[in-house]
Design a protein around this motif. Structure first.
Motif, PDB file in Angstrom:
ATOM      1  N   HIS A 177       1.656  -0.755   4.050  1.00 19.20           N
ATOM      2  CA  HIS A 177       1.215  -2.140   4.198  1.00 19.20           C
ATOM      3  C   HIS A 177       0.329  -2.572   3.049  1.00 19.20           C
ATOM      4  O   HIS A 177      -0.538  -1.818   2.618  1.00 19.20           O
ATOM      5  CB  HIS A 177       0.446  -2.306   5.512  1.00 19.20           C
ATOM      6  N   ALA A 178       0.573  -3.788   2.588  1.00 18.67           N
ATOM      7  CA  ALA A 178      -0.285  -4.360   1.556  1.00 18.67           C
ATOM      8  C   ALA A 178      -1.363  -5.201   2.225  1.00 18.67           C
ATOM      9  O   ALA A 178      -1.111  -5.852   3.237  1.00 18.67           O
ATOM     10  CB  ALA A 178       0.544  -5.219   0.617  1.00 18.67           C
ATOM     11  N   ASP A 179      -2.580  -5.157   1.672  1.00 21.87           N
ATOM     12  CA  ASP A 179      -3.643  -6.028   2.164  1.00 21.87           C
ATOM     13  C   ASP A 179      -3.624  -7.347   1.416  1.00 21.87           C
ATOM     14  O   ASP A 179      -4.222  -8.324   1.836  1.00 21.87           O
ATOM     15  CB  ASP A 179      -5.006  -5.355   1.975  1.00 21.87           C
ATOM     16  N   TYR A 180      -2.920  -7.351   0.283  1.00 29.67           N
ATOM     17  CA  TYR A 180      -2.878  -8.522  -0.566  1.00 29.67           C
ATOM     18  C   TYR A 180      -1.572  -9.252  -0.314  1.00 29.67           C
ATOM     19  O   TYR A 180      -0.505  -8.636  -0.284  1.00 29.67           O
ATOM     20  CB  TYR A 180      -2.997  -8.076  -2.023  1.00 29.67           C
ATOM     21  N   ALA A 181      -1.644 -10.571  -0.135  1.00 30.20           N
ATOM     22  CA  ALA A 181      -0.459 -11.321   0.263  1.00 30.20           C
ATOM     23  C   ALA A 181       0.440 -11.706  -0.906  1.00 30.20           C
ATOM     24  O   ALA A 181       1.622 -11.949  -0.726  1.00 30.20           O
ATOM     25  CB  ALA A 181      -0.877 -12.578   1.037  1.00 30.20           C
ATOM     26  N   GLY A 182      -0.127 -11.771  -2.134  1.00 25.01           N
ATOM     27  CA  GLY A 182       0.651 -12.217  -3.288  1.00 25.01           C
ATOM     28  C   GLY A 182       1.658 -11.181  -3.760  1.00 25.01           C
ATOM     29  O   GLY A 182       1.881 -10.168  -3.109  1.00 25.01           O
ATOM     30  N   THR A 183       2.262 -11.474  -4.940  1.00 26.80           N
ATOM     31  CA  THR A 183       3.203 -10.508  -5.513  1.00 26.80           C
ATOM     32  C   THR A 183       2.416  -9.351  -6.100  1.00 26.80           C
ATOM     33  O   THR A 183       1.418  -9.560  -6.786  1.00 26.80           O
ATOM     34  CB  THR A 183       4.016 -11.151  -6.671  1.00 26.80           C
ATOM     35  N   LEU A 184       2.903  -8.166  -5.851  1.00 20.40           N
ATOM     36  CA  LEU A 184       2.184  -6.985  -6.331  1.00 20.40           C
ATOM     37  C   LEU A 184       2.759  -6.509  -7.655  1.00 20.40           C
ATOM     38  O   LEU A 184       3.960  -6.570  -7.883  1.00 20.40           O
ATOM     39  CB  LEU A 184       2.283  -5.852  -5.304  1.00 20.40           C
ATOM     40  N   LYS A 185       1.869  -6.013  -8.511  1.00 18.13           N
ATOM     41  CA  LYS A 185       2.321  -5.395  -9.756  1.00 18.13           C
ATOM     42  C   LYS A 185       2.649  -3.938  -9.465  1.00 18.13           C
ATOM     43  O   LYS A 185       2.075  -3.328  -8.568  1.00 18.13           O
ATOM     44  CB  LYS A 185       1.196  -5.453 -10.789  1.00 18.13           C
ATOM     45  N   PRO A 186       3.589  -3.383 -10.249  1.00 21.00           N
ATOM     46  CA  PRO A 186       3.896  -1.970 -10.033  1.00 21.00           C
ATOM     47  C   PRO A 186       2.917  -1.064 -10.792  1.00 21.00           C
ATOM     48  O   PRO A 186       2.294  -1.494 -11.758  1.00 21.00           O
ATOM     49  CB  PRO A 186       5.296  -1.837 -10.639  1.00 21.00           C
ATOM     50  N   ILE A 187       2.818   0.159 -10.345  1.00 19.71           N
ATOM     51  CA  ILE A 187       2.115   1.183 -11.114  1.00 19.71           C
ATOM     52  C   ILE A 187       2.941   1.450 -12.359  1.00 19.71           C
ATOM     53  O   ILE A 187       4.170   1.554 -12.280  1.00 19.71           O
ATOM     54  CB  ILE A 187       1.963   2.454 -10.260  1.00 19.71           C
ATOM     55  N   LEU A 188       2.293   1.524 -13.531  1.00 18.18           N
ATOM     56  CA  LEU A 188       3.053   1.740 -14.756  1.00 18.18           C
ATOM     57  C   LEU A 188       3.526   3.179 -14.852  1.00 18.18           C
ATOM     58  O   LEU A 188       4.703   3.455 -15.028  1.00 18.18           O
ATOM     59  CB  LEU A 188       2.201   1.382 -15.969  1.00 18.18           C
ATOM     60  N   THR A 189       2.567   4.098 -14.733  1.00 18.89           N
ATOM     61  CA  THR A 189       2.933   5.507 -14.782  1.00 18.89           C
ATOM     62  C   THR A 189       1.753   6.343 -14.302  1.00 18.89           C
ATOM     63  O   THR A 189       0.665   5.824 -14.089  1.00 18.89           O
ATOM     64  CB  THR A 189       3.340   5.929 -16.219  1.00 18.89           C
ATOM     65  N   THR A 190       1.965   7.635 -14.133  1.00 19.16           N
ATOM     66  CA  THR A 190       0.862   8.499 -13.717  1.00 19.16           C
ATOM     67  C   THR A 190       0.317   9.254 -14.925  1.00 19.16           C
ATOM     68  O   THR A 190       1.031   9.485 -15.894  1.00 19.16           O
ATOM     69  CB  THR A 190       1.308   9.551 -12.692  1.00 19.16           C
ATOM     70  N   LEU A 191      -0.952   9.637 -14.851  1.00 24.34           N
ATOM     71  CA  LEU A 191      -1.550  10.475 -15.888  1.00 24.34           C
ATOM     72  C   LEU A 191      -1.491  11.949 -15.497  1.00 24.34           C
ATOM     73  O   LEU A 191      -1.690  12.814 -16.323  1.00 24.34           O
ATOM     74  CB  LEU A 191      -3.014  10.104 -16.102  1.00 24.34           C
ATOM     75  N   ASP A 192      -1.301  12.209 -14.222  1.00 22.26           N
ATOM     76  CA  ASP A 192      -1.375  13.593 -13.748  1.00 22.26           C
ATOM     77  C   ASP A 192      -0.084  14.003 -13.056  1.00 22.26           C
ATOM     78  O   ASP A 192       0.599  13.181 -12.462  1.00 22.26           O
ATOM     79  CB  ASP A 192      -2.530  13.728 -12.745  1.00 22.26           C
ATOM     80  N   TYR A 193       0.228  15.281 -13.137  1.00 24.80           N
ATOM     81  CA  TYR A 193       1.385  15.819 -12.414  1.00 24.80           C
ATOM     82  C   TYR A 193       1.001  16.215 -11.004  1.00 24.80           C
ATOM     83  O   TYR A 193       1.821  16.275 -10.110  1.00 24.80           O
ATOM     84  CB  TYR A 193       1.947  17.028 -13.160  1.00 24.80           C
TER      85      TYR A 193
END
Ligand SMILES: Nc1ncnc2c1ncn2[C@@H]1O[C@H](COP(=O)(O)OP(=O)(O)OP(=O)(O)O)[C@@H](O)[C@H]1O
Ligand SMILES: [Zn+2]
Ligand SMILES: [Zn+2]
Length: 803
Positions: A59-75
């Motif tokens: 569930h999102a708490d924010y009602a607008g359009t969400l941005k995606p995560i770009l990438t992870t720094l950790d494995y």
């Protein structure tokens, strides 16, 4: 249904101090876990920032359009669920930003660095383009201040745009290894085909055959001792071998690597029941807290080691905290000597790379015992079975900057969730801990005698008022000089403490009384003879010692104050036969300086170890039979309710360095206050007596441990603004408090101006104030919006310093 990651972004402000929603892209849906660092776009400019995933939800708490995560720094997560929960608890209890707490818990190498770059915008004038020269962009950090000014102006006019570029610094160290690729027959064949004079190649082929037989992949570092590197690269090109980079750890204590392990000592009748009692709690996985009150030299360290061994035998891990200044090589050697490579060490003396590697060894479960200073409270141990805090009374366990945590509280909190017992050990427990033991919250365990029934040293007080009347010289009374001389002639050793609490050397004009002050802070500069300079200990300002008085022009500039260098000089004059080692901030600044001095003293290369507070703790040298204290009372005059407690602790600890082996010890304390109760109880080695006397005083004054304390500080570059702000905050806080609470102040800070900011503070003393947390959070919220106006507010729960 797409999954949502809740991310704490690396933007430490009040408005951003909460999780933000990001979409987890399909490619990352199997990878992303809470506790991982990620790249995201954030804010108006959608700039790339790092963040920490703290939860995953549908569930999102924010009602607008969400941005995606770009990438992870950790494995893999860098914070496990326990530590993630701890970071949130830390933020709530210390009034710090969640991201600040997360960063405090991780090694510096995992903090993402941001560089600022500028490039031309569409509106850039030819003049502005000239600033960039032939380059498409400039790194701001590399510009000189002169070059920076026009660039910043162009940025303000919108002709240049700034881009933040973050980069990860978590690099591991690798070492190249030789991996043979062929089998013996192939190498043999190559050997027969070689030209006669190709001696180096023949040597390499023979070596390769040996490695294949032994299934070895030797380090290039070793191989190049006999075979040139160029041969290896050529051989790699020819397909004979492969060079493989392998991860290695940087070992902060290489000299201890091949040490033979020590075995547990047979316990004394006093030690045995202590180990048994705590051991039972370890076995039962009980989150009980023990206060181990053991006189100096009673064998507390051996008790710790045997309790740790019990936890390890159960397959659990151990966390042992030691104050920074007591984390001597002696202490590290004792723990590593018992548990070898299972030990990881964490303290500020390690390089960033060493800290990162020790952290990874713990994180991966390769080290099961952690010994370290304050920040080791956050060591990524799993399955903790025992926690130990040595010298639990030490004020250095409290961090003075945000997050203002006390390592003892952090450890108690972690132990609770791990179902592990905690041992708080000290010869001079803090009043807070001893009072909890009195109430039965902690279990009191005692070691009232030294090992082998060695007596505690005789302590004599020397009244310096009389000593001066009888013509005492410099800082030394006649009895202290005589006692030192006696030790030198007997080839015994002495430890000499110069109490620097509330004290420093300074420069003053004898004609007009002018003192050289820091231009940024309301405080006199401290004299450093090794660099022949004056330094401000708060802001780092440094200047040369003036030849003439800057105020009246007189040449009668004099050095005042009992600096260690001055004491050393007069010792050399008064006792020319004594070899003196000086240990203070100046002689231990370089890495390993501390260890070198202690080693020299242990090897009898000196008769006297002269030093500041850092020599008072943990040292265990059998030939020390005399401890001298040059000035017992400099700390007694400080406007701090802990002044007596600190003086008692310091004197008791330093006295404890004498007579620890078979030769009896003696202690001489020079003081102007021989009747003061703190000094009297220290003389009698009477911790319990001091405890009850001091509790009565604290009770009368409504001080801890009867009350909690909290300090609220406001600063601003304009003095009147800071003063006005603290008075309105005082009203706001008082309105929310019950009549039982007390408010001290507001007052100017004891050092009213620091780094060109003016400080005002108030202290709240309270027992139960359910509304306090809410009003403080509200204050932080409100003042944060006025940060642009230059206000800074700091909240310090249970401050260790009231000045
Ligand atoms: N059971 C034992 N048998 C023999 N020697 C012991 C035993 N336990 C400890 N010792 C020795 O006694 C000395 C003092 O012990 P230790 O340094 O552990 O005391 P401590 O209580 O930690 O002291 P301090 O608080 O002053 O640092 C050490 O040299 C230690 O090796
Ligand atoms: Zn002058
Ligand atoms: Zn300064």
């Amino acid at each position: 249904m797409p999954k949502i990651a809740k991310v704490i972004v690396d933007v430490p402000t009040m408005q951003t101090d909460r999780p933000f929603d990001y979409l987890i892209p399909a490619v990352l849906s199997d990878t992303i876990q809470p506790g991982m660092r990620v790249w995201v776009q954030f804010g108006k400019g959608a700039r790339k920032v790092s963040g920490m995933v703290v939860a995953i939800s549908q569930h999102a708490d924010y009602a607008g359009t969400l941005k995606p995560i770009l990438t992870t720094l950790d494995y893999a997560p860098v914070l496990n669920p326990e530590l993630l929960a701890l970071s949130q608890w830390l933020a709530q209890t210390t009034y710090a930003f969640w991201i600040t707490c997360i960063q405090t818990m991780l090694p510096a190498r995992l903090k993402v660095d941001t560089d600022k770059w500028v490039h031309a915008s569409a509106t850039a004038s030819p003049q502005t383009l000239k600033l960039l020269g032939a380059q498409a962009e400039l790194a701001l950090a590399e510009l000189t201040p002169q070059a920076l000014a026009p660039v910043m102006k162009a940025v303000q006019q919108g002709e240049l745009t700034v881009e933040y570029r973050a980069h990860d610094r978590a690099r591991v160290k690798t070492e190249d290894h030789v991996v043979p690729l062929l089998d013996i027959a192939d190498y043999d064949q190559l050997l027969t085909e070689l030209r006669k004079n190709a001696k180096q190649k023949a040597h390499l082929l023979n070596a390769l055959m040996t490695w294949v037989t032994r299934a070895e992949t030797p380090a290039v570092k070793q191989v190049t001792q006999t075979i040139p590197r160029t041969q290896l690269t050529q051989a790699a090109k020819a397909g004979w071998l492969r060079l493989e980079a392998r991860e290695v750890y940087r070992d902060p204590y290489p000299q201890l690597a091949n040490q033979a392990l020590t075995t547990a000592l047979p316990l004394t009748p006093e030690q045995a029941p202590v180990v048994a009692t705590v051991g039972a709690a370890v076995a039962a996985e009980q989150a009980k807290t023990f206060l181990l009150e053991g006189v100096t030299g009673s064998g507390k360290t051996e008790v710790y080691l045997q309790i740790i061994a019990q936890a390890l035998a159960k397959g659990r891990t151990a966390l042992m905290l030691v104050p920074e200044i007591a984390l001597t090589p002696q202490m590290v050697q004792r723990v590593r000597g018992r548990f070898g490579a299972a030990v990881a060490v964490m303290h500020s003396g390690l390089s960033e790379g060493e800290k990162f590697d020790e952290w990874r060894r713990i994180q991966r479960g390769e080290a099961q015992v952690v010994v370290g200073a304050r920040s080791a409270a956050f060591a990524p141990l799993r399955n903790i079975g025992i926690c130990i805090i040595d010298e639990e009374h030490e004020s250095s366990y409290k961090q003075a900057d945000a997050p203002r945590y006390h390592a003892r509280d952090v450890v108690l909190h972690r132990a609770q969730s791990a179902h592990a017992p905690v041992v708080l050990g000290s010869a001079t427990p803090s009043l807070e801990s001893r009072a909890r033991a009195e109430k039965g919250v902690y279990t009191l365990l005692r070691l009232p005698h030294r090992i082998n029934q060695q007596p505690l040293p005789q302590v004599h007080l020397i009244d310096m008022r009389q000593a001066y009347q009888q013509g005492g010289r410099d800082d030394f009374s006649a009895p202290l000089l005589a006692a030192l001389a006696k030790r030198v002639s007997r080839h015994e050793q002495s430890v000499l403490l110069l109490n620097r609490r509330g004290y420093s050397a300074f420069v003053m004009c004898r004609e007009c009384g002018y003192k050289v002050m820091c231009p940024n802070c309301d405080i006199s500069l401290t004299l450093h003879m090794d660099t022949h300079s004056l330094r401000c200990h708060y802001c780092g300002h440094e200047e040369a010692i003036p030849q003439t008085c800057p105020s009246c022009g007189s040449k009668k500039i004099r050095y005042y104050g009992t600096g260690t260098q001055k004491v050393e000089a007069s010792l050399n004059q008064l006792l020319p036969q004594a070899r003196v080692l000086r240990m203070d901030v100046d002689t231990t600044r370089r890495k390993g300086g501390h260890a070198k001095l202690l080693k020299a003293f242990g090897a009898h290369q000196a008769d006297i170890l002269l030093g500041t507070q850092m020599i008072a703790k943990g040292l265990d040298f059998p030939d020390v039979t005399l401890v001298g204290v040059i000035n017992a009372d400099t700390g007694l005059g400080l406007p701090d309710f802990r002044a007596s407690e600190r003086t008692f602790q310091l004197l008791t600890q330093v006295a404890g360095r004498a007579g620890r082996a078979d030769k009896p010890g003696e202690v001489l304390i020079q003081t102007f206050n021989p009747e003061h109760y703190a000094i009297r109880f220290a003389q009698a080695h009477d911790y319990e007596g001091f405890f009850y006397a001091e509790m009565a005083i604290r009770h009368r004054g409504d001080y801890p441990p009867y009350y909690y304390t909290l300090k609220l500080t406001v600063s601003h570059q304009t003095e009147t603004k800071a003063a006005k702000a603290i008075y309105s905050l005082a009203q706001q806080v008082t309105a929310a408090l019950s009549p039982d609470a007390r408010v001290l102040g507001p007052t100017p800070g004891a050092i009213a101006r620091l780094k060109n900011r003016y400080f005002y503070q108030m202290v709240i003393k309270y027992k139960h104030e359910p509304n306090l947390g809410a009003v403080l959070t509200q204050i932080l919220d409100e003042t944060q919006s006025s940060v642009k106006n230059g206000f800074q507010v700091a909240i310090d729960p249970e401050p260790q310093d009231f000045i």
